[in-house]
Write an enzyme that holds these catalytic residues in place. Structure first.
Site, PDB file in Angstrom:
ATOM      1  N   ASP A   1       2.287  10.547   3.393  1.00 43.76           N
ATOM      2  CA  ASP A   1       3.207  11.406   4.126  1.00 43.76           C
ATOM      3  C   ASP A   1       2.444  12.539   4.805  1.00 43.76           C
ATOM      4  O   ASP A   1       2.241  13.610   4.245  1.00 43.76           O
ATOM      5  CB  ASP A   1       4.229  11.991   3.135  1.00 43.76           C
TER       6      ASP A   1
ATOM      7  N   GLU B   1       0.844  -1.197   0.000  1.00 39.95           N
ATOM      8  CA  GLU B   1       0.000   0.000   0.000  1.00 39.95           C
ATOM      9  C   GLU B   1       0.877   1.245   0.000  1.00 39.95           C
ATOM     10  O   GLU B   1       2.070   1.171   0.316  1.00 39.95           O
ATOM     11  CB  GLU B   1      -0.959   0.001   1.188  1.00 39.95           C
TER      12      GLU B   1
ATOM     13  N   CYS C   1      10.213  51.959   0.891  1.00 44.76           N
ATOM     14  CA  CYS C   1      10.711  50.945  -0.045  1.00 44.76           C
ATOM     15  C   CYS C   1       9.551  50.469  -0.936  1.00 44.76           C
ATOM     16  O   CYS C   1       8.566  49.927  -0.436  1.00 44.76           O
ATOM     17  CB  CYS C   1      11.302  49.793   0.764  1.00 44.76           C
TER      18      CYS C   1
HETATM   19  S1  IVH Z   1       1.227   0.856   8.932  1.00 45.16           S
HETATM   20  C1  IVH Z   1       2.933  -0.808  13.087  1.00 45.16           C
HETATM   21  N1  IVH Z   1       0.615   1.864   6.621  1.00 45.16           N
HETATM   22  O1  IVH Z   1       4.385   5.607   8.353  1.00 45.16           O
HETATM   23  C2  IVH Z   1       3.012   0.217  12.048  1.00 45.16           C
HETATM   24  N2  IVH Z   1       1.863   3.237   8.117  1.00 45.16           N
HETATM   25  O2  IVH Z   1       7.032   4.701  10.080  1.00 45.16           O
HETATM   26  C3  IVH Z   1       1.717   0.513  11.449  1.00 45.16           C
HETATM   27  N3  IVH Z   1       2.306   5.484   7.262  1.00 45.16           N
HETATM   28  O3  IVH Z   1       3.769   5.964  11.753  1.00 45.16           O
HETATM   29  C4  IVH Z   1       1.786   1.556  10.410  1.00 45.16           C
HETATM   30  N4  IVH Z   1       1.271   5.243   5.345  1.00 45.16           N
HETATM   31  O4  IVH Z   1       2.369   7.327  10.162  1.00 45.16           O
HETATM   32  C5  IVH Z   1       1.242   2.075   7.789  1.00 45.16           C
HETATM   33  N5  IVH Z   1      -0.075   2.622   4.535  1.00 45.16           N
HETATM   34  C6  IVH Z   1       0.547   2.848   5.700  1.00 45.16           C
HETATM   35  C7  IVH Z   1       1.167   4.068   6.010  1.00 45.16           C
HETATM   36  C8  IVH Z   1       1.827   4.221   7.234  1.00 45.16           C
HETATM   37  C9  IVH Z   1       1.960   6.065   6.120  1.00 45.16           C
HETATM   38  C10 IVH Z   1       3.107   6.146   8.321  1.00 45.16           C
HETATM   39  C11 IVH Z   1       2.560   6.014   9.704  1.00 45.16           C
HETATM   40  C12 IVH Z   1       3.618   5.364  10.525  1.00 45.16           C
HETATM   41  C13 IVH Z   1       4.843   5.553   9.674  1.00 45.16           C
HETATM   42  C14 IVH Z   1       5.747   4.368   9.819  1.00 45.16           C
END
Ligand code: IVH
Length: 667
Positions: free
Chosen positions: A117, A113, A429
């Site tokens: 960001d 997936e 200015c």
């Molecule tokens: S799963 C146990 N899925 O990326 C971890 N995270 O460093 C569960 N993020 O803190 C997170 N898209 O803020 C997951 N499709 C996605 C994501 C995602 C962005 C972010 C999220 C997380 C960081 C991971």
């Protein structure tokens, strides 16, 4: 309307509004226009106000946000919020796959997936209602930002279908690029530091104290992780599909992959396609689909063993630095800009890159003719990230920041602790003067219709105006003397200036363009101190005692009001009749000119917000009607008013008046 009828109507309106929200924001297939939606919402708000016993935390009216300030409560996460380990190459993805296969013998599937960001959020639902929204914080506990989250239209306040009685769902709060661009343009206009990237903008917005401002920022959210007991499926993707049926926004670009090749195909595909998405992504998350197997594999101290994040490489190109130019903003802030040999980056030709301030130039040790690497990452404007020192010619000249204003030659100043240099010649200015005039006439300031930056430029060049007070001395002949200015346009400008004398104090204060006094700060100051004289005479402590006003803003206000030219400007504007205090309710109500009148407003207005008009009606003794009937006296019609509403008003022989005509009624 009796209680029973009110209850039924409120229930009906809430269901309708929820359904239209879902159709619009999640399915992208709206059934009704914005105006009709606003009317339904206005009716609901009116009824909820009249029958407060029917308050419900999940009512769609809660999405509008409120002016009430909230200190965020810290809440412990029921399940820790861990992060993912990052990889930057396909080899590392392969190693991840090998690690997993060593830990289990069973056959399994991956889900790929997009990695969004923004700012991560954990939402708790109980019996179908959103009860809490908590930021990630330190992973153990975060801030309760429920009031702000409720303003996000894609987050359901009440679920539909067959949802579990209690569960958490996590996802990412995002600020779409289009909103980000607009927001930064506005921030720069008012001399506020623009957000560096969409992530900062999203998390900054989530932490705002005033949820009605959050509502105006149009955040979005994608949910990607369901947690809880007795969930309806073992598969992660299947759970997300269930969540979609409960009303959540789930990315449609999620795909099951059975092997590394399928994963790589997804990575290649989205490395390109992500550029067309309306929101920022910085990679792909690869997860094992079975939640049972996820549990078996468990976690290391920092991250799950069942998932990994593959980060896209930010696009970089190298080119040559030709020269550095300097722009002077409305507040006098000097922004250096690098002029580059044109280079193709992420599909667009880049000729310029921002250098932000003198520190950036110094840290890069920039020399003219340098080969530099430009990057377009989360940021929209490209920036120089590195200089290729090896290829620098020994005779290349070091870039040294200018010492004098490129427009008026005044020596530049820099305040301690600040990175920006300023031209202090505020009142002489040209770009500062023009910038101030443009800011003053803007939609969110005095909203002077018919005057645009081109006319301002002409008036300025012809020495007809130099500061904002001069605008009010303009005569019809002055305007007509300008190129391409007809009598009609001139009259429109003069009318508009006349009307601007009614603009409420908080907007006048904002319009003055005091450094760091943006819309929110102006509102705060006006509401707390009530008049320009009190603000002008306030001591530092009095100012910093006001919420959201820190040392820097307070100092800037004091400096502005200590300047003799500014003092004179205020006196001249006062003489012109602009509002320099909050008009007390009694004063306005004293006319009672609207007493006994039932008035309905419809559409969008130029001078005032809908709320301001409604308050104005009430303060002058009138009643705000929520629906048109033969008892309604006036329909105040703004722009984009629906034809059916107008037709009905005409049929009922109700007088249709403009915003200005309403004001005249109280004279
Ligand atoms: S799963 C146990 N899925 O990326 C971890 N995270 O460093 C569960 N993020 O803190 C997170 N898209 O803020 C997951 N499709 C996605 C994501 C995602 C962005 C972010 C999220 C997380 C960081 C991971």
């Amino acid at each position: 309307m009796d209680l029973q009828q009110a209850a039924e109507r409120i229930e009906f309106l809430r269901k309708e509004l929820d359904r239209h929200n879902y159709n619009y924001y999640i399915l992208n297939t709206p059934e009704i226009d914005d105006f009709t939606f606003d009317q339904l919402m206005a009716e609901l708000i009116g009824l909820e106000k009249a029958f407060p016993r029917f308050y419900h935390s999940a009512s769609p009216s809660q999405r509008i946000g409120s002016d009430i300030n909230q200190e965020f409560q810290q809440v412990a996460h029921k399940y820790q919020m861990l992060s993912l380990s990052n990889t930057y190459s396909e080899e590392e993805v392969q190693e991840f796959d090998q690690r997993v296969r060593k830990l289990t013998d069973e056959d399994f599937e991956y889900v790929c997936e997009l990695k969004f960001d923004g700012s991560s959020i954990s939402l708790t639902y109980e019996n179908g209602y959103l009860v809490r929204a908590v930021t990630r914080g330190d992973g153990q506990k975060g801030d309760d930002v429920t009031a702000n989250i409720k303003t996000i239209k894609t987050i359901p306040l009440q679920l539909k279908g067959d949802y579990p009685p209690e569960f958490e769902i996590r996802g990412e709060i995002l600020l779409p690029f289009s909103v980000f661009d607009q927001l930064n343009r506005e921030r720069e206009e008012i001399g506020e530091q623009p957000f560096a990237n969409v992530r900062n903008a999203a998390s900054g917005t989530l932490k705002l104290q005033n949820s009605s401002v959050v509502a105006s920022r149009k955040l979005d959210a994608y949910l990607y992780y369901v947690l809880g007991n007795n969930l309806p499926d073992d598969g992660h993707l299947e759970l997300l599909q269930h969540a979609a049926s409960w009303g959540f926004k789930i990315s449609e670009h999620t795909r099951k992959c059975r092997n590394l090749q399928e994963i790589f195909d997804f990575l290649h595909e989205w490395n390109i396609k992500r550029k067309d998405l309306p929101v920022a992504t910085d990679g792909v998350v690869i997860k094992i689909n079975s939640t049972r197997l996820q549990q078996e594999l468990g976690y290391t101290a920092k991250s799950p063993r069942w998932a990994i994040a593959y980060k896209f490489k930010a696009e970089q190109e190298c080119t040559t630095l030709i020269s550095v130019s300097y722009q002077v903003g409305r507040t006098g802030a000097i922004t250096p800009v690098a002029n580059l040999e044109p280079v193709l980056l992420s599909g667009t030709v880049v000729k310029r890159a921002t250098l932000h301030n003198a520190d950036v130039i110094q840290n890069l040790d920039l020399h003219l003719g340098d080969v530099v690497f430009v990057e377009k990452g989360g940021e929209i404007i490209p920036k120089i990230i590195r200089v290729d020192l090896a290829s620098r010619h020994p005779l290349n000249e070091r870039v040294s920041f200018i010492t004098h204003c490129p427009e008026c030659n005044t020596p530049l100043v820099r305040q301690e602790g600040e990175s920006a240099w300023y031209c202090p010649n505020e009142t002489g200015c040209p770009p500062q003067l023009k910038g101030k005039l443009e800011h003053f006439i803007g939609r969110k300031s005095m909203n002077i219709d018919g005057l645009g930056s081109e006319t301002i430029d002409l008036l300025f060049q012809n020495k007809l105006i130099n500061d904002v007070a001069d605008l009010y001395d303009l005569k019809g002949d002055d305007l007509i003397s300008l190129d391409r200015m007809g009598e009609k346009s001139a009259a429109r400008i003069l009318d508009s200036l006349e009307l601007s004398r009614n603009v409420p104090f908080e907007r006048v204060l904002f319009a003055l363009g005091i450094r760091y006094v943006g819309e929110t700060v102006a509102k705060k100051l006006a509401r707390e101190l009530k008049s320009i004289d009190r603000i002008a005479n306030a001591a530092l402590e009095e100012l910093t005692g006001i919420e959201e006003i820190g040392q820097k803003i307070a100092e800037s206000i004091i400096i502005w009001f200590n300047n003799d030219q500014n003092k004179l400007l205020i006196e001249r504007l006062k003489k012109q009749g602009l509002k320099f205090e909050i008009v007390s309710e009694q004063k306005l109500g004293a006319t009672e000119k609207l007493k006994g009148l039932s008035i309905i407003i419809s559409g969008t207005f130029k001078k005032f917000s809908r709320d301001e008009i409604k308050t104005f009606i009430e303060l002058n003794g009138g009643k705000n009607a929520t629906s048109l009937s033969s008892k309604t006296n006036y329909l105040v019609a703004g722009d984009n008013i629906g034809p059916s509403k107008l037709g009905k008003a005409i049929k009922l022989k109700i007088s249709v008046i403009s915003e200005d005509e309403l004001l005249e009624l109280t004279n």
